[in-house]
Design a protein around this motif. Structure first.
Motif, PDB file in Angstrom:
ATOM      1  N   ILE A 183       0.839  -1.202   0.000  1.00 13.77           N
ATOM      2  CA  ILE A 183       0.000   0.000   0.000  1.00 13.77           C
ATOM      3  C   ILE A 183       0.874   1.252   0.000  1.00 13.77           C
ATOM      4  O   ILE A 183       0.687   2.174  -0.805  1.00 13.77           O
ATOM      5  N   GLU A 184       1.843   1.285   0.887  1.00 13.97           N
ATOM      6  CA  GLU A 184       2.679   2.475   1.032  1.00 13.97           C
ATOM      7  C   GLU A 184       3.544   2.707  -0.207  1.00 13.97           C
ATOM      8  O   GLU A 184       3.785   3.858  -0.596  1.00 13.97           O
ATOM      9  N   ALA A 185       4.016   1.628  -0.832  1.00 12.77           N
ATOM     10  CA  ALA A 185       4.825   1.773  -2.048  1.00 12.77           C
ATOM     11  C   ALA A 185       3.996   2.359  -3.187  1.00 12.77           C
ATOM     12  O   ALA A 185       4.467   3.234  -3.934  1.00 12.77           O
ATOM     13  N   ALA A 186       2.765   1.884  -3.351  1.00 13.23           N
ATOM     14  CA  ALA A 186       1.892   2.405  -4.407  1.00 13.23           C
ATOM     15  C   ALA A 186       1.591   3.883  -4.183  1.00 13.23           C
ATOM     16  O   ALA A 186       1.578   4.679  -5.134  1.00 13.23           O
ATOM     17  N   LEU A 187       1.364   4.263  -2.929  1.00 17.13           N
ATOM     18  CA  LEU A 187       1.091   5.669  -2.623  1.00 17.13           C
ATOM     19  C   LEU A 187       2.321   6.538  -2.855  1.00 17.13           C
ATOM     20  O   LEU A 187       2.236   7.631  -3.415  1.00 17.13           O
ATOM     21  N   ALA A 188       3.478   6.045  -2.408  1.00 15.97           N
ATOM     22  CA  ALA A 188       4.707   6.826  -2.550  1.00 15.97           C
ATOM     23  C   ALA A 188       5.027   7.104  -4.014  1.00 15.97           C
ATOM     24  O   ALA A 188       5.547   8.173  -4.356  1.00 15.97           O
ATOM     25  N   ALA A 189       4.706   6.155  -4.894  1.00 12.91           N
ATOM     26  CA  ALA A 189       4.966   6.342  -6.324  1.00 12.91           C
ATOM     27  C   ALA A 189       4.169   7.507  -6.896  1.00 12.91           C
ATOM     28  O   ALA A 189       4.547   8.085  -7.924  1.00 12.91           O
ATOM     29  N   GLU A 190       3.084   7.867  -6.233  1.00 16.09           N
ATOM     30  CA  GLU A 190       2.246   8.991  -6.670  1.00 16.09           C
ATOM     31  C   GLU A 190       2.396  10.208  -5.766  1.00 16.09           C
ATOM     32  O   GLU A 190       1.599  11.147  -5.831  1.00 16.09           O
ATOM     33  N   GLY A 191       3.403  10.181  -4.896  1.00 20.38           N
ATOM     34  CA  GLY A 191       3.617  11.305  -4.000  1.00 20.38           C
ATOM     35  C   GLY A 191       2.547  11.434  -2.936  1.00 20.38           C
ATOM     36  O   GLY A 191       2.239  12.549  -2.488  1.00 20.38           O
ATOM     37  N   GLN A 192       1.987  10.290  -2.509  1.00 21.01           N
ATOM     38  CA  GLN A 192       0.926  10.307  -1.502  1.00 21.01           C
ATOM     39  C   GLN A 192       1.284   9.386  -0.333  1.00 21.01           C
ATOM     40  O   GLN A 192       2.295   8.678  -0.358  1.00 21.01           O
ATOM     41  N   ARG A 193       0.425   9.383   0.689  1.00 22.19           N
ATOM     42  CA  ARG A 193       0.711   8.602   1.891  1.00 22.19           C
ATOM     43  C   ARG A 193      -0.573   8.307   2.643  1.00 22.19           C
ATOM     44  O   ARG A 193      -1.619   8.941   2.412  1.00 22.19           O
ATOM     45  N   LEU A 194      -0.489   7.345   3.563  1.00 27.96           N
ATOM     46  CA  LEU A 194      -1.555   7.136   4.526  1.00 27.96           C
ATOM     47  C   LEU A 194      -1.496   8.276   5.537  1.00 27.96           C
ATOM     48  O   LEU A 194      -0.441   8.528   6.130  1.00 27.96           O
ATOM     49  N   ALA A 195      -2.595   8.940   5.733  1.00 27.64           N
ATOM     50  CA  ALA A 195      -2.600  10.127   6.585  1.00 27.64           C
ATOM     51  C   ALA A 195      -2.326   9.806   8.046  1.00 27.64           C
ATOM     52  O   ALA A 195      -1.700  10.587   8.761  1.00 27.64           O
ATOM     53  N   PHE A 196      -2.785   8.632   8.503  1.00 29.64           N
ATOM     54  CA  PHE A 196      -2.796   8.359   9.945  1.00 29.64           C
ATOM     55  C   PHE A 196      -1.526   7.690  10.451  1.00 29.64           C
ATOM     56  O   PHE A 196      -1.444   7.342  11.629  1.00 29.64           O
ATOM     57  N   GLU A 197      -0.531   7.461   9.597  1.00 30.27           N
ATOM     58  CA  GLU A 197       0.820   7.121  10.043  1.00 30.27           C
ATOM     59  C   GLU A 197       0.872   5.871  10.937  1.00 30.27           C
ATOM     60  O   GLU A 197       1.372   5.931  12.064  1.00 30.27           O
ATOM     61  N   PRO A 198       0.367   4.710  10.476  1.00 26.51           N
ATOM     62  CA  PRO A 198       0.349   3.519  11.339  1.00 26.51           C
ATOM     63  C   PRO A 198       1.742   3.047  11.696  1.00 26.51           C
ATOM     64  O   PRO A 198       2.662   3.065  10.866  1.00 26.51           O
ATOM     65  N   GLY A 199       1.908   2.611  12.938  1.00 29.16           N
ATOM     66  CA  GLY A 199       3.206   2.167  13.410  1.00 29.16           C
ATOM     67  C   GLY A 199       3.521   0.733  13.027  1.00 29.16           C
ATOM     68  O   GLY A 199       2.638  -0.072  12.746  1.00 29.16           O
ATOM     69  N   ASP A 200       4.810   0.432  13.012  1.00 30.96           N
ATOM     70  CA  ASP A 200       5.307  -0.930  12.828  1.00 30.96           C
ATOM     71  C   ASP A 200       5.648  -1.463  14.217  1.00 30.96           C
ATOM     72  O   ASP A 200       6.650  -1.071  14.807  1.00 30.96           O
ATOM     73  N   TRP A 201       4.818  -2.349  14.735  1.00 30.19           N
ATOM     74  CA  TRP A 201       4.974  -2.817  16.121  1.00 30.19           C
ATOM     75  C   TRP A 201       5.751  -4.114  16.242  1.00 30.19           C
ATOM     76  O   TRP A 201       5.821  -4.704  17.323  1.00 30.19           O
ATOM     77  N   ARG A 202       6.343  -4.592  15.153  1.00 32.72           N
ATOM     78  CA  ARG A 202       7.047  -5.872  15.213  1.00 32.72           C
ATOM     79  C   ARG A 202       8.202  -5.836  16.203  1.00 32.72           C
ATOM     80  O   ARG A 202       8.383  -6.779  16.979  1.00 32.72           O
ATOM     81  N   GLY A 203       8.986  -4.773  16.183  1.00 34.53           N
ATOM     82  CA  GLY A 203      10.097  -4.687  17.122  1.00 34.53           C
ATOM     83  C   GLY A 203       9.637  -4.574  18.553  1.00 34.53           C
ATOM     84  O   GLY A 203      10.261  -5.122  19.469  1.00 34.53           O
TER      85      GLY A 203
END
Length: 373
Positions: free
Chosen positions: A68-88
């Protein structure tokens, strides 16, 4: 079980003879341990619609967040709500999915001013506990009558239905970012400064204070995003506003500013360290006093102090010091999570409402039973 289509998902749930443990990418192992057959949604993957001009995307619930994030970045866009990566933080592996993000209502530092994951959801498709396919919302932001199941499913952790598809609004990437930094402030002074910044007209998009920053020292961080000249001007205004608090320097390097906010978003200071992790939602002005009453804890304050991550010794009773707000036992041993209410116990009226919803959407009580209990 790993369905490849929504129809297969519905058939599997309808045919289930016992509890189901719902899994997206397996990265957000939060809640009481669930005993049951694993039902994985990773097969329900793929972006079915993306309209950059309309700022909307539709994707299968099992679509990896990275895709999802890669597709958005290719168009200069992003997920607005900035979800965290909790794996670590949680010690998990796998790939986070967009359905898992929605189920957890995972919302990062930008939530303080822009809203949570649920606020950017446009529509959902899911299968309830009886095996029925349910659709709510659409592909545009609009007012509707009746049940707002879109928001109801955001943060339900798979206990009301299993998501098969989600549609959501996205936003453009900002042209520039500036971060004000000040080391050495006390918790109380830092939260007061963050509150002042958030109450100013300078459009702050992140406000945090950490006991242990990237270099190990306490640091207070304020983020500004937007057009290059506007960011520079607003950073200058904020420095002037907070001159009596301490010396705030400004970081403008894109890589360093992004790394600093990932440090907060992903709760990096607590990764790989012993102890339990609690997640508190409290009134910002009360947050430093709450932390001060607990021995041996370390804190990451986000959302201007409204969200507090705590690293605490095992067995710490964090809820005993709360006068308001709520606390979630976010990371602990399976034994501890089985014995302690992981999510904050609800007052009787809300508990009755939750029970009624679960009886309606999952009459057999087979979807992640007990996870939020």
């Amino acid at each position: 079980m790993r369905p490849e289509t929504e129809a297969e998902l519905a058939e599997m749930i309808a045919a289930a003879k016992g509890p189901l443990r719902i899994r997206g990418g397996g990265t957000r192992e939060v809640g009481r341990p669930v005993e049951g057959a694993a039902l994985e949604t990773g097969g329900l993957s793929g972006i079915s619609l993306y309209e950059p001009g309309a700022l909307t995307m539709v994707a299968g619930a099992g679509t990896p967040l990275a895709e999802i994030e890669a597709a958005l970045a290719a168009e200069g866009q992003r997920l607005a709500f900035e979800p965290g990566d909790w794996r670590g933080l949680l010690g998990t592996e796998g790939q986070s999915t967009i359905g898992g993000v929605v189920a957890a209502n995972a919302s990062g530092p930008r939530r303080v001013t822009i809203g949570a994951c649920r606020d950017f959801m446009l529509g959902v498709r899911f299968v309830d506990g009886a095996g029925h396919v349910v659709k709510n919302g659409g592909r545009v932001m609009k007012n509707v009558t009746g049940y707002d199941l879109v928001k109801l499913m955001s943060g339900a952790w798979g206990t009301l239905g299993v998501l098969s598809e989600v549609s959501f609004k996205v936003l453009p990437q900002p042209e520039a970012t500036g971060v004000l930094l000040c080391e050495g402030l006390s918790d109380a002074a830092a939260i007061a400064a963050l509150s002042r910044a958030l109450g100013s007209p300078w459009e702050v998009s992140g406000a945090a204070h950490l006991h242990r920053g990237v270099d190990g020292a306490p640091v207070t961080m304020i983020r500004v995003e937007g057009l290059e000249n506007a960011v520079a001007y607003r950073c200058d205004r904020l420095q002037a506003l907070l001159a009596d608090v301490g010396t705030f320097t400004v970081e403008r390097d894109p890589e360093r500013t992004a790394a600093g906010w990932r440090h907060i978003r992903d709760v990096v200071p607590f990764q790989g360290r012993d102890g339990e992790v609690w997640r508190l939602s409290v009134t910002p002005s009360e947050a430093p006093g709450i932390v001060a009453q607990l021995e041996g804890v370390e804190a990451v304050y986000d959302w201007g102090g409204g969200l507090v991550w705590l690293l605490a010794p095992e067995g710490t009773d964090v809820r005993r010091v709360l006068r308001s707000g709520h606390a979630t036992l976010f990371r602990a041993s399976a034994v501890r999570r089985a014995a302690e209410p992981v999510f904050a116990p609800q007052p009787s009226p809300l508990a009755a409402l939750e029970a009624g919803l679960r009886a309606k959407f999952d009459p057999r009580q087979i979807l992640n039973p007990g996870l939020m209990g």
